[in-house]
Design an enzyme around this catalytic site. Sequence first.
Site, PDB file in Angstrom:
ATOM      1  N   LYS A   1       0.685  -1.093   0.178  1.00 57.34           N
ATOM      2  CA  LYS A   1      -0.104  -0.008  -0.073  1.00 57.34           C
ATOM      3  C   LYS A   1       1.025   1.238   0.004  1.00 57.34           C
ATOM      4  O   LYS A   1       0.428   2.311  -0.187  1.00 57.34           O
ATOM      5  CB  LYS A   1      -0.857  -0.123   1.205  1.00 57.34           C
ATOM      6  CG  LYS A   1      -1.513  -1.240   1.358  1.00 57.34           C
ATOM      7  CD  LYS A   1      -2.274  -1.231   2.935  1.00 57.34           C
ATOM      8  CE  LYS A   1      -3.015  -2.456   3.252  1.00 57.34           C
ATOM      9  NZ  LYS A   1      -2.585  -2.830   4.675  1.00 57.34           N
ATOM     10  N   GLY A   2       2.087   1.061   0.397  1.00 58.13           N
ATOM     11  CA  GLY A   2       2.931   2.405   0.495  1.00 58.13           C
ATOM     12  C   GLY A   2       3.050   3.204  -0.422  1.00 58.13           C
ATOM     13  O   GLY A   2       3.361   4.432  -0.343  1.00 58.13           O
TER      14      GLY A   2
ATOM     15  N   GLU B   1       7.211   2.470  -6.422  1.00 57.62           N
ATOM     16  CA  GLU B   1       7.550   1.819  -4.936  1.00 57.62           C
ATOM     17  C   GLU B   1       7.791   3.198  -3.820  1.00 57.62           C
ATOM     18  O   GLU B   1       8.417   4.085  -4.540  1.00 57.62           O
ATOM     19  CB  GLU B   1       8.555   1.004  -4.861  1.00 57.62           C
ATOM     20  CG  GLU B   1       8.406  -0.563  -4.960  1.00 57.62           C
ATOM     21  CD  GLU B   1       7.597  -1.105  -3.715  1.00 57.62           C
ATOM     22  OE1 GLU B   1       7.091  -0.300  -3.099  1.00 57.62           O
ATOM     23  OE2 GLU B   1       7.778  -2.104  -3.396  1.00 57.62           O
ATOM     24  N   ASP B   2       7.293   3.272  -2.682  1.00 59.90           N
ATOM     25  CA  ASP B   2       7.945   3.972  -1.799  1.00 59.90           C
ATOM     26  C   ASP B   2       9.015   3.736  -1.336  1.00 59.90           C
ATOM     27  O   ASP B   2      10.109   4.682  -1.236  1.00 59.90           O
ATOM     28  CB  ASP B   2       6.892   4.221  -0.580  1.00 59.90           C
ATOM     29  CG  ASP B   2       6.745   2.676   0.086  1.00 59.90           C
ATOM     30  OD1 ASP B   2       6.904   1.628  -0.318  1.00 59.90           O
ATOM     31  OD2 ASP B   2       6.077   2.434   1.240  1.00 59.90           O
TER      32      ASP B   2
ATOM     33  N   ASP C   1      14.231  -1.477  -0.376  1.00 57.11           N
ATOM     34  CA  ASP C   1      14.938  -1.823   0.906  1.00 57.11           C
ATOM     35  C   ASP C   1      16.138  -2.867   0.522  1.00 57.11           C
ATOM     36  O   ASP C   1      17.199  -2.824  -0.173  1.00 57.11           O
ATOM     37  CB  ASP C   1      13.897  -2.189   1.834  1.00 57.11           C
ATOM     38  CG  ASP C   1      14.571  -2.266   3.153  1.00 57.11           C
ATOM     39  OD1 ASP C   1      15.889  -1.788   3.682  1.00 57.11           O
ATOM     40  OD2 ASP C   1      13.984  -2.940   4.247  1.00 57.11           O
TER      41      ASP C   1
ATOM     42  N   PHE D   1      14.517   4.072  10.147  1.00 54.93           N
ATOM     43  CA  PHE D   1      12.989   3.644  10.297  1.00 54.93           C
ATOM     44  C   PHE D   1      12.194   4.966   9.813  1.00 54.93           C
ATOM     45  O   PHE D   1      12.025   5.766  10.554  1.00 54.93           O
ATOM     46  CB  PHE D   1      12.742   3.337  11.598  1.00 54.93           C
ATOM     47  CG  PHE D   1      11.229   2.469  11.498  1.00 54.93           C
ATOM     48  CD1 PHE D   1      10.398   2.746  10.625  1.00 54.93           C
ATOM     49  CD2 PHE D   1      11.264   1.091  12.290  1.00 54.93           C
ATOM     50  CE1 PHE D   1       9.186   2.032  10.684  1.00 54.93           C
ATOM     51  CE2 PHE D   1      10.199   0.375  12.269  1.00 54.93           C
ATOM     52  CZ  PHE D   1       9.047   0.774  11.364  1.00 54.93           C
TER      53      PHE D   1
HETATM   54  C1  PRP Z   1       7.592  -2.090   1.644  1.00 59.29           C
HETATM   55  C2  PRP Z   1       7.749  -1.230   0.488  1.00 59.29           C
HETATM   56  C3  PRP Z   1       8.224  -2.083  -0.549  1.00 59.29           C
HETATM   57  C4  PRP Z   1       8.857  -3.482   0.191  1.00 59.29           C
HETATM   58  C5  PRP Z   1      10.308  -2.981   0.087  1.00 59.29           C
HETATM   59  O1  PRP Z   1       6.416  -2.854   1.616  1.00 59.29           O
HETATM   60  O2  PRP Z   1       6.477  -0.745  -0.036  1.00 59.29           O
HETATM   61  O3  PRP Z   1       7.022  -2.931  -1.271  1.00 59.29           O
HETATM   62  O4  PRP Z   1       8.657  -3.166   1.701  1.00 59.29           O
HETATM   63  O5  PRP Z   1      10.890  -3.796   0.844  1.00 59.29           O
HETATM   64  P1  PRP Z   1      12.343  -4.920   0.263  1.00 59.29           P
HETATM   65  O6  PRP Z   1      13.105  -4.045  -0.858  1.00 59.29           O
HETATM   66  O7  PRP Z   1      12.930  -5.365   1.347  1.00 59.29           O
HETATM   67  O8  PRP Z   1      11.577  -5.929  -0.489  1.00 59.29           O
HETATM   68  P2  PRP Z   1       5.467  -3.348   2.743  1.00 59.29           P
HETATM   69  O9  PRP Z   1       5.932  -4.920   2.672  1.00 59.29           O
HETATM   70  O10 PRP Z   1       6.066  -2.981   4.160  1.00 59.29           O
HETATM   71  O11 PRP Z   1       4.115  -2.931   2.609  1.00 59.29           O
HETATM   72  P3  PRP Z   1       3.461  -1.885   2.423  1.00 59.29           P
HETATM   73  O12 PRP Z   1       3.574  -1.143   1.199  1.00 59.29           O
HETATM   74  O13 PRP Z   1       1.971  -2.152   2.516  1.00 59.29           O
HETATM   75  O14 PRP Z   1       3.742  -0.870   3.859  1.00 59.29           O
END
Ligand code: PRP
Length: 181
Positions: free
Chosen positions: A45-46, A101-102, A105, A154
């Site tokens: 959702k981010g 993407e937001d 990581d 964070f």
């Molecule tokens: C976050 C973000 C990416 C992912 C990145 O999503 O939006 O999709 O983590 O992390 P990575 O590079 O380690 O894979 P999250 O799973 O927290 O879901 P959200 O967007 O609903 O908060």
Amino acid sequence: MATTSVNDFEILYSRDQIAQRVAELGAQVTRDLNGEKLVMVGVLKGAAPFLADLSRHIEADATFDFVATSSYGHGRQSSGAVKLIKDLDHPIEGKNVLIVEDILDTGLTLSYLRKLFLQQKPKSLRIATLLDKPSRRLEKIEADYIGFSIPNLFVIGYGMDYAEHYRNLPDIRLMPPDHPE
Ligand code: PRP
């Protein structure tokens, strides 16, 4: 005793800084498109606020689609496997696709999505991420458009959550390490 408010959380990027950078990224995407159409794919959702704002700076015929993923297990250092919760609504074969993407990581999510989407043979596949944490990378993947590159902090706000909260904050703030859920 005074209670801590979210307004006390330190601002990493203000709404104005975000707006300026998003506008720059939109202009860059527009230039690279060369007048062609675009499918913007938000990763729920981010990415929702970033996709909404970025799209308004892209001068092209753009459509939206969304996917949702989750990691198996708990926490970031989990099994590394990514699961698709919601697939694309429309085929992307022959289309110019921009994954939005937001945050990038470990790279596990985007590596998974890139592989999955490439199987459909899009005309082009690019990645836009508002934040990039290169020090956390486990998979070799880079975004084509990066808002800000940050250390391992964070962050919350502008789509990013802590236990599903704070996504609606207009600024990106640092989550205090001692904050109770
Ligand atoms: C976050 C973000 C990416 C992912 C990145 O999503 O939006 O999709 O983590 O992390 P990575 O590079 O380690 O894979 P999250 O799973 O927290 O879901 P959200 O967007 O609903 O908060």
